[in-house]
Design an enzyme around this catalytic site. Sequence first.
Site, PDB file in Angstrom:
ATOM      1  N   SER A 139      -3.419  -9.871   4.499  1.00  0.00           N
ATOM      2  CA  SER A 139      -2.094  -9.560   3.965  1.00  0.00           C
ATOM      3  C   SER A 139      -1.131 -10.649   4.402  1.00  0.00           C
ATOM      4  CB  SER A 139      -1.611  -8.212   4.511  1.00  0.00           C
ATOM      5  OG  SER A 139      -0.231  -8.001   4.232  1.00  0.00           O
ATOM      6  N   TYR A 152      -0.630  -1.885  11.059  1.00  0.00           N
ATOM      7  CA  TYR A 152      -1.115  -2.540   9.841  1.00  0.00           C
ATOM      8  C   TYR A 152      -1.015  -4.051   9.984  1.00  0.00           C
ATOM      9  CZ  TYR A 152      -1.599  -3.863   4.947  1.00  0.00           C
ATOM     10  OH  TYR A 152      -2.014  -4.448   3.773  1.00  0.00           O
TER      11      TYR A 152
END
Length: 268
Positions: A139, A152
């Site tokens: 990401s 995350y």
Amino acid sequence: MRITGNTVFIPGATSGIGLALALALRERGNTVIVGGRRTELLDRIRTEHPGIDTVEIDTGDPQSISAAADRVLSAHPDLNVLVTMAGIMRAEDWHTPQGFLASAEATVATNILGPIRLIGAFVEHLQSRPDAVIMTVSSGLAFTPLRVTPSYNASKAAIHQLTETIRLQLSDTNVQVMELVPPSVRTALMPGQQESEFAMPLDDFIAEVMQLIETQPDAREIQVQNVKFLRYAEVRGEYDQVVATLNAHDPHARASSADPAVAAPAAS
């Protein structure tokens, strides 16, 4: 990674980026197997998209991964591409353990241990196949943190470094190791993200990803233009400014909202 002629397994692909990527790869002449936990979604995918195979798998469960790998390899011994797509993203508050511990443990189990176990289940087989690929999914938040999702962010940073390292270890094999680095994309990963004006439309993201795979088959990272705002903030000497832009909204007010990751893609 070649754009066509592969047999591809994508666990965690019953919706969002995973399913869209599966369909795009199928359209390009690849055999695609989609994995997921929910049998009703798998049934729907088989019905709505004839030719796509499905397998039930819970990437948080080591036994489920092992059983699914056996089923996939039995049905598709020519499998040569594994995409470790499964992941979760949750808002957390680290002021108290009640605000983050359970979420953090689940995130690590799904986002880090899941891909590790998936690679473990397929890595020996992939070394026996020509044109083999392991594609991890990190990401933009691996490189610039969103304040509301600490675990995350950390899990995706771990996936980036894992990818870099196993690429070195597998350099003496035929297995290509590449990393897909999404920006914020309009999916249901977080509540409100599908409607976020800051997120990239899913169709646009997938179209750019497919173009990059086709034109850069030897790429180590697949980076759409929108993610470079985050990916190279530190390299450009703009890290503090990009962190501030990314986190411009009150994290408590945004606790259940979408990741505004690409507020200024023109700065890429």
